[in-house]
Design a protein around this motif. Sequence first.
Motif, PDB file in Angstrom:
ATOM      1  N   GLY A  12      95.549  83.457  48.867  1.00 12.96           N
ATOM      2  CA  GLY A  12      94.439  82.735  49.453  1.00 12.96           C
ATOM      3  C   GLY A  12      94.542  81.257  49.160  1.00 12.96           C
ATOM      4  O   GLY A  12      95.422  80.802  48.430  1.00 12.96           O
ATOM      5  N   ALA A  13      93.618  80.493  49.728  1.00 18.90           N
ATOM      6  CA  ALA A  13      93.645  79.040  49.571  1.00 18.90           C
ATOM      7  C   ALA A  13      93.335  78.610  48.141  1.00 18.90           C
ATOM      8  O   ALA A  13      93.883  77.642  47.643  1.00 18.90           O
ATOM      9  N   ARG A  14      92.437  79.331  47.466  1.00 17.07           N
ATOM     10  CA  ARG A  14      92.074  78.978  46.083  1.00 17.07           C
ATOM     11  C   ARG A  14      91.601  80.231  45.360  1.00 17.07           C
ATOM     12  O   ARG A  14      90.726  80.942  45.836  1.00 17.07           O
ATOM     13  N   THR A  15      92.173  80.449  44.202  1.00 19.02           N
ATOM     14  CA  THR A  15      91.731  81.544  43.343  1.00 19.02           C
ATOM     15  C   THR A  15      91.449  80.978  41.963  1.00 19.02           C
ATOM     16  O   THR A  15      92.341  80.403  41.330  1.00 19.02           O
ATOM     17  N   ASN A  31      96.128  77.221  43.906  1.00 13.28           N
ATOM     18  CA  ASN A  31      95.661  76.553  45.121  1.00 13.28           C
ATOM     19  C   ASN A  31      96.782  76.401  46.127  1.00 13.28           C
ATOM     20  O   ASN A  31      97.920  76.114  45.751  1.00 13.28           O
ATOM     21  N   THR A  32      96.457  76.549  47.416  1.00 14.42           N
ATOM     22  CA  THR A  32      97.413  76.320  48.489  1.00 14.42           C
ATOM     23  C   THR A  32      96.745  75.496  49.568  1.00 14.42           C
ATOM     24  O   THR A  32      95.632  75.821  50.011  1.00 14.42           O
ATOM     25  N   LEU A  33      97.426  74.429  49.977  1.00 13.42           N
ATOM     26  CA  LEU A  33      96.967  73.604  51.093  1.00 13.42           C
ATOM     27  C   LEU A  33      97.973  73.750  52.225  1.00 13.42           C
ATOM     28  O   LEU A  33      99.185  73.634  52.004  1.00 13.42           O
ATOM     29  N   ASP A  34      97.488  74.002  53.430  1.00 13.86           N
ATOM     30  CA  ASP A  34      98.363  74.070  54.595  1.00 13.86           C
ATOM     31  C   ASP A  34      98.953  72.703  54.885  1.00 13.86           C
ATOM     32  O   ASP A  34      98.372  71.668  54.525  1.00 13.86           O
ATOM     33  N   ALA A  35     100.093  72.672  55.569  1.00 16.14           N
ATOM     34  CA  ALA A  35     100.720  71.410  55.952  1.00 16.14           C
ATOM     35  C   ALA A  35      99.699  70.517  56.645  1.00 16.14           C
ATOM     36  O   ALA A  35      98.948  70.966  57.517  1.00 16.14           O
ATOM     37  N   GLY A  36      99.651  69.261  56.230  1.00 17.37           N
ATOM     38  CA  GLY A  36      98.756  68.294  56.840  1.00 17.37           C
ATOM     39  C   GLY A  36      97.309  68.355  56.390  1.00 17.37           C
ATOM     40  O   GLY A  36      96.486  67.568  56.830  1.00 17.37           O
ATOM     41  N   SER A  37      96.979  69.269  55.478  1.00 18.15           N
ATOM     42  CA  SER A  37      95.582  69.383  55.038  1.00 18.15           C
ATOM     43  C   SER A  37      95.419  68.767  53.648  1.00 18.15           C
ATOM     44  O   SER A  37      96.378  68.353  53.013  1.00 18.15           O
ATOM     45  N   CYS A  38      94.160  68.727  53.194  1.00 19.41           N
ATOM     46  CA  CYS A  38      93.877  68.129  51.888  1.00 19.41           C
ATOM     47  C   CYS A  38      92.668  68.806  51.273  1.00 19.41           C
ATOM     48  O   CYS A  38      91.920  69.513  51.946  1.00 19.41           O
ATOM     49  N   VAL A  39      92.486  68.582  49.987  1.00 22.19           N
ATOM     50  CA  VAL A  39      91.236  68.951  49.332  1.00 22.19           C
ATOM     51  C   VAL A  39      90.181  68.033  49.957  1.00 22.19           C
ATOM     52  O   VAL A  39      90.382  66.815  49.997  1.00 22.19           O
ATOM     53  N   PRO A  40      89.080  68.563  50.456  1.00 24.14           N
ATOM     54  CA  PRO A  40      88.161  67.747  51.261  1.00 24.14           C
ATOM     55  C   PRO A  40      87.227  66.824  50.482  1.00 24.14           C
ATOM     56  O   PRO A  40      86.237  66.360  51.022  1.00 24.14           O
ATOM     57  N   PHE A  41      87.556  66.545  49.228  1.00 22.74           N
ATOM     58  CA  PHE A  41      86.692  65.668  48.443  1.00 22.74           C
ATOM     59  C   PHE A  41      87.500  65.007  47.337  1.00 22.74           C
ATOM     60  O   PHE A  41      88.525  65.504  46.903  1.00 22.74           O
ATOM     61  N   CYS A  98      96.358  74.659  38.736  1.00 20.40           N
ATOM     62  CA  CYS A  98      95.569  73.654  38.030  1.00 20.40           C
ATOM     63  C   CYS A  98      95.032  74.289  36.751  1.00 20.40           C
ATOM     64  O   CYS A  98      94.389  75.339  36.795  1.00 20.40           O
ATOM     65  N   ILE A  99      95.314  73.659  35.620  1.00 24.68           N
ATOM     66  CA  ILE A  99      94.815  74.103  34.318  1.00 24.68           C
ATOM     67  C   ILE A  99      93.843  73.040  33.837  1.00 24.68           C
ATOM     68  O   ILE A  99      94.213  71.882  33.680  1.00 24.68           O
ATOM     69  N   GLN A 100      92.611  73.436  33.627  1.00 25.31           N
ATOM     70  CA  GLN A 100      91.564  72.495  33.233  1.00 25.31           C
ATOM     71  C   GLN A 100      91.094  72.842  31.827  1.00 25.31           C
ATOM     72  O   GLN A 100      90.710  73.979  31.558  1.00 25.31           O
ATOM     73  N   VAL A 101      91.172  71.849  30.934  1.00 25.92           N
ATOM     74  CA  VAL A 101      90.751  72.042  29.549  1.00 25.92           C
ATOM     75  C   VAL A 101      90.009  70.805  29.066  1.00 25.92           C
ATOM     76  O   VAL A 101      90.188  69.712  29.605  1.00 25.92           O
ATOM     77  N   LYS A 102      89.202  70.967  28.040  1.00 27.43           N
ATOM     78  CA  LYS A 102      88.480  69.828  27.484  1.00 27.43           C
ATOM     79  C   LYS A 102      89.473  68.865  26.834  1.00 27.43           C
ATOM     80  O   LYS A 102      90.258  69.261  25.960  1.00 27.43           O
ATOM     81  N   ALA A 103      89.448  67.624  27.247  1.00 24.83           N
ATOM     82  CA  ALA A 103      90.346  66.619  26.680  1.00 24.83           C
ATOM     83  C   ALA A 103      90.116  66.500  25.180  1.00 24.83           C
ATOM     84  O   ALA A 103      88.983  66.493  24.706  1.00 24.83           O
ATOM     85  N   GLY A 104      91.207  66.443  24.410  1.00 24.47           N
ATOM     86  CA  GLY A 104      91.117  66.274  22.971  1.00 24.47           C
ATOM     87  C   GLY A 104      90.745  67.525  22.198  1.00 24.47           C
ATOM     88  O   GLY A 104      90.491  67.451  20.994  1.00 24.47           O
TER      89      GLY A 104
END
Length: 115
Positions: A12-15, A31-41, A98-104
């Motif tokens: 899928g596009a995002r899991t 995350n997967t973006l199709d050719a020519g597309s972007c995260v919309p924000f 994408c791996i998101q963790v608290k900085a520091g």
Amino acid sequence: MRNYTKIGKVEGARTELHDKLNLTGAEISVNTLDAGSCVPFVHAHKANEEIYFVLSGKGKVVVDDEEVALNEGDWIRIAPAGKRQFFASPDSPISFICIQVKAGSLGAYTADDAL
């Protein structure tokens, strides 16, 4: 009680994996973006840094108005305050983790944390 949680291939596009893997110290998404597309924000974070790994394809990320080319196998870390937006190349989709963790927040590295 098992000391692990396993899931199969994600599609899928995002899991987001926090619920699927019962994560308690990180958020991970595929995350997967199709050719020519972007995260919309464009977005930034209050406290969390993000580490990205490009699984396949190519594209770019714009961080604080600076374009950074991305290709399969690339890693990039973005500080919490960095304003970011991801784009797939016009002729190629892009898939990334994408791996998101608290900085520091890392208290010990592998050798220091092992029993």
